[in-house]
Design an enzyme around this catalytic site. Sequence first.
Site, short mmCIF file in Angstrom:
data_model
loop_
_atom_site.label_atom_id
_atom_site.label_comp_id
_atom_site.label_asym_id
_atom_site.label_seq_id
_atom_site.Cartn_x
_atom_site.Cartn_y
_atom_site.Cartn_z
N GLY A 113 0.84 -1.20 0.00
CA GLY A 113 0.00 0.00 0.00
C GLY A 113 0.87 1.24 0.00
N CYS A 114 0.32 2.35 -0.46
CA CYS A 114 1.11 3.57 -0.59
C CYS A 114 1.56 4.12 0.77
CB CYS A 114 0.35 4.61 -1.38
SG CYS A 114 -1.30 4.98 -0.77
N HIS A 115 0.63 4.39 1.68
CA HIS A 115 1.01 4.88 3.00
C HIS A 115 1.94 3.88 3.69
CE1 HIS A 115 -1.97 8.12 2.97
NE2 HIS A 115 -2.90 7.24 2.61
N ALA A 116 1.59 2.60 3.57
CA ALA A 116 2.37 1.56 4.24
C ALA A 116 3.81 1.52 3.74
CB ALA A 116 1.70 0.20 4.02
N SER A 117 4.01 1.78 2.46
CA SER A 117 5.37 1.75 1.90
C SER A 117 6.28 2.72 2.64
CB SER A 117 5.34 2.11 0.41
OG SER A 117 4.69 1.12 -0.34
#
Length: 307
Positions: A113-117
């Site tokens: 996921g984007c935030h998770a990255s």
Amino acid sequence: MAKIFIDGGAGTTGLNIKERLSEMSGIELITLPEELRKDVSARKEAMNSADVVFFCLPDDAAKQADALIENRITAVIDASTVHRVCSGWEYGFPELYGRRERIKNSKRIANPGCHASGFIALTEPLIRNKMIKKRTNLTCFSLTGYTGGGKKMIADYENKKRDVLLSAPRQYGLSQSHKHLPEMSAISGLKGKIAFCPIVGDFPRGMEVTVPLFKKDLRCSEKDIREVFASYYCGDIVKYNENADENGFLSANAYAGKDSMEISVFGNSEEILLVARFDNLGKGACGSAIQNMNILLGKEETNGLIL
């Protein structure tokens, strides 16, 4: 010639991946006529004839799609949330310790996921090296462009008659049950809680993820953190930048249109800010997916990427 099929190619992520692949050599895109795009038999045939399939689907549809693949040859890169913490699926962030080789030898890759990255890139090396206790409670502040919200959000923001409230940053995930939280904990190795503050801004692409730390949370110094990041992130795609400061500011769209990620450290010996900047559709989505495909196919990781 590698045969590639995109299941769900009409969404934001799928269209972006398709556009990128169409410009890459050594790639044969398997496409279906519009009237067969949702036909199960046609999709099944396409998937089982492909070397790599991209799932750009809602979670439930991604589960159903995986069940259609009947051979051991086809590899899957799933851009949905559903498989990111599932057994048998490898998390597709190659820069993390040991992940690149595991991705290479896997047939099931869960695209991050984007935030998770950003959160995982900032915390996993410190937790792995016991510089942060696993039971520490952390805060994550993440500012993203609106394209990460998909077609509807894009249409809302680009509507000339839009609500005036869209002209200012908007916080969401208010219930603290954001879909990225499970992978943020599981992949980073964190056992403590995460207070997550995602904010969407009035700009199309770009992302800035910040994790604040206090000295009491650390088993190391600020200098130690910088040294670990410098040793972890020295490749072509994710890089540690000692001098990211933009005259006292940091723009969230500094890496818009690119597939790279910048890691930086600010603050002082008492209060430290860890920051990751990248494109929510680049290293936060499509760029990461292309990078994982390159690894699976034995190609140069930067092939087709914009750095």
